[in-house]
Write an enzyme that holds these catalytic residues in place. Structure first.
Site, short mmCIF file in Angstrom:
data_model
loop_
_atom_site.label_atom_id
_atom_site.label_comp_id
_atom_site.label_asym_id
_atom_site.label_seq_id
_atom_site.Cartn_x
_atom_site.Cartn_y
_atom_site.Cartn_z
N GLY A 1 0.77 -2.42 8.84
CA GLY A 1 1.94 -1.56 8.67
C GLY A 1 3.01 -1.88 9.69
O GLY A 1 3.80 -2.82 9.53
N ARG A 2 3.02 -1.12 10.78
CA ARG A 2 4.10 -1.18 11.76
C ARG A 2 4.41 -2.55 12.36
O ARG A 2 5.59 -2.83 12.63
CB ARG A 2 3.86 -0.13 12.86
CG ARG A 2 4.04 1.28 12.32
CD ARG A 2 3.38 2.32 13.18
NE ARG A 2 1.93 2.24 13.10
CZ ARG A 2 1.10 3.07 13.72
NH1 ARG A 2 1.59 4.02 14.49
NH2 ARG A 2 -0.21 2.93 13.58
N ASP B 1 -13.43 14.35 -5.34
CA ASP B 1 -13.53 15.59 -6.13
C ASP B 1 -14.75 15.46 -7.03
O ASP B 1 -15.52 14.51 -6.88
CB ASP B 1 -12.23 15.77 -6.95
CG ASP B 1 -11.92 17.25 -7.22
OD1 ASP B 1 -12.86 17.99 -7.59
OD2 ASP B 1 -10.75 17.65 -7.07
N ILE B 2 -14.92 16.36 -7.98
CA ILE B 2 -16.07 16.23 -8.89
C ILE B 2 -15.84 15.00 -9.79
O ILE B 2 -14.70 14.59 -10.01
CB ILE B 2 -16.30 17.51 -9.73
CG1 ILE B 2 -15.06 17.85 -10.57
CG2 ILE B 2 -16.68 18.68 -8.83
CD1 ILE B 2 -15.31 18.96 -11.59
N PRO B 3 -16.93 14.42 -10.31
CA PRO B 3 -16.81 13.16 -11.06
C PRO B 3 -15.77 13.20 -12.19
O PRO B 3 -14.98 12.26 -12.33
CB PRO B 3 -18.23 12.94 -11.61
CG PRO B 3 -19.12 13.57 -10.58
CD PRO B 3 -18.36 14.79 -10.11
N ASP C 1 -3.46 4.24 -2.00
CA ASP C 1 -4.41 4.74 -0.99
C ASP C 1 -4.38 6.26 -1.00
O ASP C 1 -3.82 6.89 -0.10
CB ASP C 1 -3.96 4.15 0.37
CG ASP C 1 -4.84 4.59 1.52
OD1 ASP C 1 -5.96 5.07 1.28
OD2 ASP C 1 -4.39 4.44 2.68
N LEU C 2 -5.00 6.84 -2.03
CA LEU C 2 -5.01 8.31 -2.12
C LEU C 2 -6.36 8.90 -1.73
O LEU C 2 -6.52 10.12 -1.69
CB LEU C 2 -4.64 8.76 -3.55
CG LEU C 2 -3.23 8.40 -4.01
CD1 LEU C 2 -2.97 8.95 -5.41
CD2 LEU C 2 -2.17 8.93 -3.05
N LYS C 3 -7.35 8.04 -1.50
CA LYS C 3 -8.69 8.49 -1.05
C LYS C 3 -9.18 9.68 -1.87
O LYS C 3 -9.42 10.77 -1.36
CB LYS C 3 -8.66 8.85 0.44
CG LYS C 3 -8.27 7.68 1.33
CD LYS C 3 -8.38 8.05 2.82
CE LYS C 3 -8.01 6.90 3.72
NZ LYS C 3 -6.58 6.54 3.69
N THR D 1 -12.20 6.24 10.34
CA THR D 1 -12.27 5.68 11.70
C THR D 1 -11.86 6.71 12.76
O THR D 1 -12.05 6.49 13.94
CB THR D 1 -11.39 4.42 11.83
OG1 THR D 1 -10.12 4.72 11.29
CG2 THR D 1 -12.00 3.25 11.11
N LYS E 1 0.84 -1.21 0.00
CA LYS E 1 0.00 0.00 0.00
C LYS E 1 0.87 1.25 0.00
O LYS E 1 1.71 1.43 0.88
CB LYS E 1 -0.91 0.01 1.23
CG LYS E 1 -1.84 1.23 1.27
CD LYS E 1 -2.89 1.11 2.36
CE LYS E 1 -2.46 1.65 3.69
NZ LYS E 1 -2.30 3.13 3.75
#
Ligand code: C5P
Length: 255
Positions: free
Chosen positions: A227-228, A77-79, A72-74, A136, A45
């Site tokens: 991750g860690r 924005d507009i479509p 993982d840029l989440k 979360t 990731k």
């Protein structure tokens, strides 16, 4: 001989479920981890930190080494903007992309078709497009009083998961405590990716509510983001192998 082959297949299937979060700030550090861990891990990731430091080269360097990338840029924005971004990321060869369900149905539909269309044009496999539901870090009070969204966090997560499914997305990222409800609501084929995973006896770091790999798999998670517990371990390869073993056992030998 037959036993050996099925054992290897099982290990391979379980390894595909493990996503290692490369939460580092340079390409050198990321490549060092990838070279060590690639034989034991299905997907790496790349989050905002690494992508904004190393750019698309981070994706290319990992894909070039034969591993899959979850970018993982989440996106939110507009479509049109999201769809065009999904097209360029598809060209890079990412395997999983995520976008915010809060961007709405039209944005998610545009992203889903852009991934399919661009992959077809290029003759490559389309990436899975996954929705981020309620972060979360937001609790019910923040949801109700700051975002003005009524109901519980779980209710909102399920509303957005269903909307993502309606839009043609492949799945969601969610916390371990939402796995069961999403699996029941969205069915067997919906992808559920969950972070907040800690093997028994490993530090929780800043994660509030954690689950072991076995618990998350038994509840129906498709992929675990870790991750860690791996990247910060004294022996990252050993840590990854132990998690793959745990996934394998929890999958009842069906990977
Ligand atoms: O090191 P650790 O296993 O806690 O890393 C978890 C990864 O999953 C991090 O990259 C973190 O940003 C990501 N993540 C998370 N919780 C979410 C969404 C993403 O921990 N709700």
């Amino acid at each position: 001989m037959v036993i050996n082959i099925s054992f290897l297949e099982e290990e391979h299937m379980s390894k595909e479920k493990l996503i290692v979060a490369l939460d580092v700030d340079s390409l050198d550090k990321a490549v060092t981890l990838v070279e060590q861990l690639a034989p034991h891990v299905g997907v790496f990731k790349i989050g905002m930190e690494l992508y904004n430091s190393a750019g698309p080269d981070a994706v290319r360097q990992i894909v070039k080494r034969g591993s899959k990338v979850f970018l993982d840029l989440k996106l939110h924005d507009i479509p049109t903007t999201v769809a065009k971004t999904v097209r360029v990321l598809t060209r890079l060869g990412v395997s999983i992309i995520n976008i915010h369900a809060g961007g709405g149905l039209a944005m998610m539909q545009a992203a889903a078709s852009a991934a399919q269309d661009e992959a077809a044009v290029r003759g490559i496999k389309p990436p899975k497009v996954i929705a981020v539901t309620v972060l979360t870090s937001l609790d019910q009070n923040a949801l109700n009083t700051q975002l003005n969204i009524p109901g519980t966090v779980e209710e909102q997560v399920l509303r957005w998961a269903k909307l993502a499914q309606q839009a043609g997305l492949h799945g969601v990222v969610c916390s371990p405590r939402e796995i069961k409800a999403i699996r029941e609501t969205c069915g067997e084929n919906f992808i559920i990716i969950t972070p907040g995973i800690r093997p028994a006896g490993v530090s929780k770091n800043d994660q509030q509510r954690v689950m072991t790999p076995a618990e998350a798999v038994k509840l129906g998670a498709s992929y675990l983001v870790v991750g860690r517990p791996i990247t910060g371990a004294k022996e990252p390869v050993q840590a990854a192998r132990e998690i793959v073993n745990e996934i394998s056992k929890a999958s009842g030998g069906n990977g």
